[in-house]
Design a protein around this motif. Structure first.
Motif, PDB file in Angstrom:
ATOM      1  N   LYS A 130       0.790  -1.228   0.000  1.00 12.17           N
ATOM      2  CA  LYS A 130       0.000   0.000   0.000  1.00 12.17           C
ATOM      3  C   LYS A 130       0.824   1.282   0.000  1.00 12.17           C
ATOM      4  N   VAL A 131       2.053   1.207   0.531  1.00  8.47           N
ATOM      5  CA  VAL A 131       2.849   2.433   0.577  1.00  8.47           C
ATOM      6  C   VAL A 131       3.847   2.467  -0.566  1.00  8.47           C
ATOM      7  N   LYS A 132       4.570   1.324  -0.758  1.00  8.02           N
ATOM      8  CA  LYS A 132       5.581   1.325  -1.798  1.00  8.02           C
ATOM      9  C   LYS A 132       5.023   0.921  -3.158  1.00  8.02           C
ATOM     10  N   GLY A 133       3.800   0.381  -3.159  1.00  7.05           N
ATOM     11  CA  GLY A 133       3.173   0.042  -4.433  1.00  7.05           C
ATOM     12  C   GLY A 133       3.736  -1.198  -5.089  1.00  7.05           C
ATOM     13  N   ILE A 134       4.363  -2.069  -4.303  1.00 12.99           N
ATOM     14  CA  ILE A 134       4.945  -3.293  -4.854  1.00 12.99           C
ATOM     15  C   ILE A 134       3.828  -4.309  -5.110  1.00 12.99           C
ATOM     16  N   LYS A 135       3.986  -5.099  -6.171  1.00 12.28           N
ATOM     17  CA  LYS A 135       2.955  -6.088  -6.498  1.00 12.28           C
ATOM     18  C   LYS A 135       2.882  -7.164  -5.422  1.00 12.28           C
ATOM     19  N   LYS A 136       1.686  -7.767  -5.294  1.00 13.39           N
ATOM     20  CA  LYS A 136       1.430  -8.710  -4.207  1.00 13.39           C
ATOM     21  C   LYS A 136       2.420  -9.871  -4.171  1.00 13.39           C
ATOM     22  N   GLU A 137       2.721 -10.423  -5.360  1.00 17.59           N
ATOM     23  CA  GLU A 137       3.612 -11.594  -5.396  1.00 17.59           C
ATOM     24  C   GLU A 137       4.969 -11.261  -4.819  1.00 17.59           C
ATOM     25  N   GLU A 138       5.526 -10.146  -5.348  1.00 18.30           N
ATOM     26  CA  GLU A 138       6.853  -9.717  -4.897  1.00 18.30           C
ATOM     27  C   GLU A 138       6.854  -9.403  -3.419  1.00 18.30           C
ATOM     28  N   ALA A 139       5.778  -8.715  -2.987  1.00 15.05           N
ATOM     29  CA  ALA A 139       5.702  -8.307  -1.587  1.00 15.05           C
ATOM     30  C   ALA A 139       5.711  -9.542  -0.691  1.00 15.05           C
ATOM     31  N   LYS A 140       4.955 -10.569  -1.124  1.00 16.82           N
ATOM     32  CA  LYS A 140       4.891 -11.781  -0.302  1.00 16.82           C
ATOM     33  C   LYS A 140       6.271 -12.413  -0.184  1.00 16.82           C
ATOM     34  N   LYS A 141       6.989 -12.454  -1.303  1.00 13.28           N
ATOM     35  CA  LYS A 141       8.336 -13.044  -1.290  1.00 13.28           C
ATOM     36  C   LYS A 141       9.221 -12.306  -0.307  1.00 13.28           C
ATOM     37  N   LYS A 142       9.217 -10.992  -0.426  1.00 10.76           N
ATOM     38  CA  LYS A 142      10.075 -10.192   0.450  1.00 10.76           C
ATOM     39  C   LYS A 142       9.682 -10.369   1.909  1.00 10.76           C
ATOM     40  N   ALA A 143       8.363 -10.397   2.148  1.00 14.44           N
ATOM     41  CA  ALA A 143       7.889 -10.504   3.527  1.00 14.44           C
ATOM     42  C   ALA A 143       8.342 -11.824   4.149  1.00 14.44           C
ATOM     43  N   ILE A 144       8.249 -12.893   3.379  1.00 12.50           N
ATOM     44  CA  ILE A 144       8.671 -14.197   3.915  1.00 12.50           C
ATOM     45  C   ILE A 144      10.158 -14.175   4.214  1.00 12.50           C
ATOM     46  N   GLU A 145      10.914 -13.526   3.347  1.00 13.22           N
ATOM     47  CA  GLU A 145      12.359 -13.447   3.569  1.00 13.22           C
ATOM     48  C   GLU A 145      12.662 -12.681   4.847  1.00 13.22           C
TER      49      GLU A 145
END
Lengths: 220, 258, 225
Positions: free
Chosen positions: B111-126
């Motif tokens: 919502k803030v950085k505007g990153i796509k959901k897939e990418e965001a999920k990957k980063k979050a898990i990392e």
């Protein structure tokens, strides 16, 4: 004394027409009133002085005056200044405005019960107020407001009967017409009463299911 | 001799009053890349307020803040853009109660950085993996222990790739046996070279990670310096007194003294 | 514009009489609801299974039916059935009171149950009977806690009193409607009615808040978090 043939052939058909009008009223007014309530609550808590004042004035008026008076103003009063609503429209508008005020109080209480830290954390991440309210505060506040708002919606099911007083022929109105014609007040209103009890039960069950679906461990 | 490290954060003459009470009376310091500054001092000296003035959650009455050379305080740019580069960890964790651990980290990215959901999920898990909590990704805050909540909140702040991390008494709300896991994570960050400002009472920990300790009292910086200097040879008697009291109360960590 | 104000000014005494009717309606219904509601609450909290179920059923009916339907059912239906010829005003107090009893009983029951068992146990161990405990220990506290909920009930009853228009009770709205059909100026009249209701609602709530302050027990409410 209670004639079943009367009930089945004479009473039920017009009553069911009336029930359909009642259902239309509820399906229209309940969600709209809730949305209005959310807007007013957010305006009151987060708006600037003017918006907040207007929202408070709105809530004060619509919670401090009887729904029936509001309906009379909408249907009998406004024509004198050139605004004409049909009975159904006047009733729907009245219900939306009135229940909106009650919803807004429940939601406002819920918003104010959310810890300040939630907003701080959202802003610390870089969210502006609008995003923080939409994605962080409201999802939690609305869950907390469910008991109150459910209460208001079941209450709306009952108050829909007042539409009859501005000549919108919903369930109660349909019944009164038949009762007047055949002088069978007790039977008619008992049947009407049972139908309302049924409707209230259905709505309550539905809202309970909704609450279960939305439940989050630790919230509320 | 390594070239002089870049100044990441600069704070100049920050003043803040609450009603009649002057909480901050002109605070100035600078933080260079890779620094770990620890702010200590008696309760109520405005340490938390200072941190919140840095990312403007509290607006200071006077003073300026620069982030990587750009002025934050009177900028035309929206403060939200600066806040993305300043990570904040709160004493009360402030995890979003209606979101899972994973979603707590994703939401800023989406919502803030505007990153796509897939990418965001990957980063979050990392990020969760880095703090040791990938198994807990789908749990809600109410289902996590205090230490786990704080580690998630650190991961949430780190996911935004900030230039500097602010920690506001990160372990003060934790039960004693849970403090260690959080300190481990912070230590790891320091070793990796993250620029940090830390407000804490954990003296043993401060000694082992800080490259400068700032002692604040009554809204002013009384003295500052590297840990060995402040602990062994402080300039002021009051500093000595405070350090002694705090070390008695909270105990030394298991780190070797330097 | 001036003529509007003049008309309202002339209508005020008539509306004022209506306000008295409204206040009597609300007062009567609240009182009836109180004296029926408290025993019902006690019955639900402390009574045996059968009594509690019976009371729950009553509550379900009187809370589930719309006010308008209850009024029409009783006034045109049931009362004529049992050949009682009650004036609209009395019928209205009765119906509103029976309905209010259903709501009030739940308010009081909630308060009683929020007190917890401890006090009952302590009182019984001193030798008090169940009834004595309820009367001397539980109710004084429960009633105080109930004041906010009760104040809410007042404001709801006040607004429901307008529905008695449907059975011809000469309260504020009925009189307002009467005037508007004669003067053909519905807007100012109904707005005036609205304002009168506003004053009664918030004035009443203010008074009840003062009452709450007066009977408050110092330090109360700290543990119940």
């Amino acid at each position: 004394m209670i004639e079943f043939s009367f009930i089945n052939h004479i009473l039920l058909p017009p009553l069911l027409k009336g029930v359909w009008i009642t259902i239309k009223i509820i399906i229209l007014s309940a969600p709209a009133g809730l949305v209005l309530g959310i807007l007013i609550a957010v305006g009151r808590v987060y708006g600037n002085r003017i918006i907040s004042f207007l929202c408070t004035a709105y809530t004060t008026f619509f919670r401090g005056t009887p729904l029936l008076v509001q309906l009379f103003i909408l249907y009998y009063g406004l024509p004198s200044v050139g605004i004409f609503f049909s009975p159904f429209t006047a009733a729907a508008i009245g219900f939306i405005l009135c229940s909106g005020a009650y919803h807004s109080e429940y939601i406002r209480g819920a918003i104010q019960s959310i810890k300040k830290g939630q907003m701080m954390a959202a802003e610390a991440l870089g969210m502006n107020k609008f995003k923080a309210i939409l994605y962080i505060i409201l999802p939690q506040a609305l869950r907390r407001a469910i008991p109150g708002c459910s209460n208001e919606i079941t209450s709306l099911v009952q108050y829909s009967s007042l539409a009859y007083m501005v000549t919108c022929i919903e369930l109660t109105g349909a019944g009164k017409i038949i009762a007047n014609r055949y002088f069978k007040y007790t039977e008619v209103f008992l049947v009407i009463g049972i139908i309302y009890l049924l409707m209230v039960s259905v709505v309550t069950k539905f809202l309970d299911m909704l609450e279960k679906k939305l439940k989050i461990p630790g919230l509320g | 001799m390594p070239e002089e490290k870049k100044i990441i954060l600069q704070v100049e003459d920050i003043c803040k009053k609450y009603g009649k009470e002057e909480v901050l009376k002109g605070i100035s310091f600078e933080v260079r890349k890779g620094d770990t500054k620890v702010i200590i001092g008696p309760s109520g000296t405005g340490k938390s307020t200072l941190l919140r003035c840095i990312n403007q959650l509290t607006i200071p009455d006077k003073g300026k803040v620069w982030l990587e050379g750009e002025e934050v305080t009177h900028s035309k740019k929206s403060i939200n853009q600066f806040r993305q580069k300043i990570g904040m960890v709160f004493q009360d964790f402030n995890l979003f109660d209606h979101l899972t651990a994973l979603k707590n980290i994703e939401i800023g990215l989406i919502k803030v950085k505007g990153i796509k959901k897939e990418e965001a999920k990957k980063k979050a898990i990392e990020e969760l993996r880095q703090v040791g909590l990938e198994q807990q990704a789908n749990l809600y805050p109410a289902q996590l222990s205090g230490g786990q909540k704080q580690r998630v909140s650190i991961a949430r702040a780190l996911a935004m790739d900030p230039s500097v991390m602010l920690f506001d008494e990160p372990t003060s709300a934790l039960d004693p046996e849970l403090i260690g896991e959080v300190l481990e994570v912070i230590k790891m960050l320091a070793i990796k070279g993250m620029t940090m400002v830390l407000v804490t009472h954990e003296m043993g920990f401060a000694r082992s990670v800080a490259n400068e300790i700032i002692f604040m009292e009554e809204g002013k910086i009384l003295e500052s310096g590297p840990p060995y200097k402040l602990f062994n040879n402080p300039k002021y008697e009051r500093t000595k007194k405070f350090l002694k009291k705090i070390t008695e109360l909270y105990g030394e960590s298991d780190e070797k003294n330097d | 514009m001036i003529e509007n104000f003049l008309m309202i000014y002339q209508a005020l005494p008539y509306l004022f009489k209506g306000s008295l009717i409204t206040i009597e309606l609300v007062g009567g219904a609240l009182f009836l609801g109180l004296i029926i509601g408290i025993p019902m609450a006690v019955g639900q909290a402390y009574g045996n299974r059968n009594i509690a179920t019976l009371i729950s059923f009553y509550v379900w009916i009187f809370r589930g039916l719309p006010v308008l339907v209850l009024l029409l059912l009783f006034y045109f239906g049931l009362f004529t059935l049992i050949k009682i010829n009650l004036p609209a005003f009395t019928a209205a107090i009765l119906v509103l009171g029976l309905r209010s009893a259903a709501y009030q009983s739940q308010i009081f029951r909630g308060s009683i149950q929020s007190l917890g068992e401890g006090q009952m146990l302590a009182a019984r161990s001193l030798g008090m009977s169940k009834l004595q405990t309820i009367w001397n220990i539980m109710l004084p506290q429960a009633l105080r806690i109930s004041i906010p909920g009760w104040s809410n009930e007042y404001s709801i009853l006040l607004k429901d009193s307008a529905v008695t228009y449907a059975i011809g009770v000469m309260e504020i709205l009925t009189r307002g409607n009467f005037i508007s059909t004669r003067t053909y100026k519905p807007m100012p009249i109904f707005l005036t009615c609205a304002i009168i209701f506003l004053i009664l609602t918030y004035g009443g709530v203010k008074l009840l808040t003062l009452l709450e302050k007066k009977v408050r027990i110092p330090g109360y409410g700290f543990e119940r978090r």
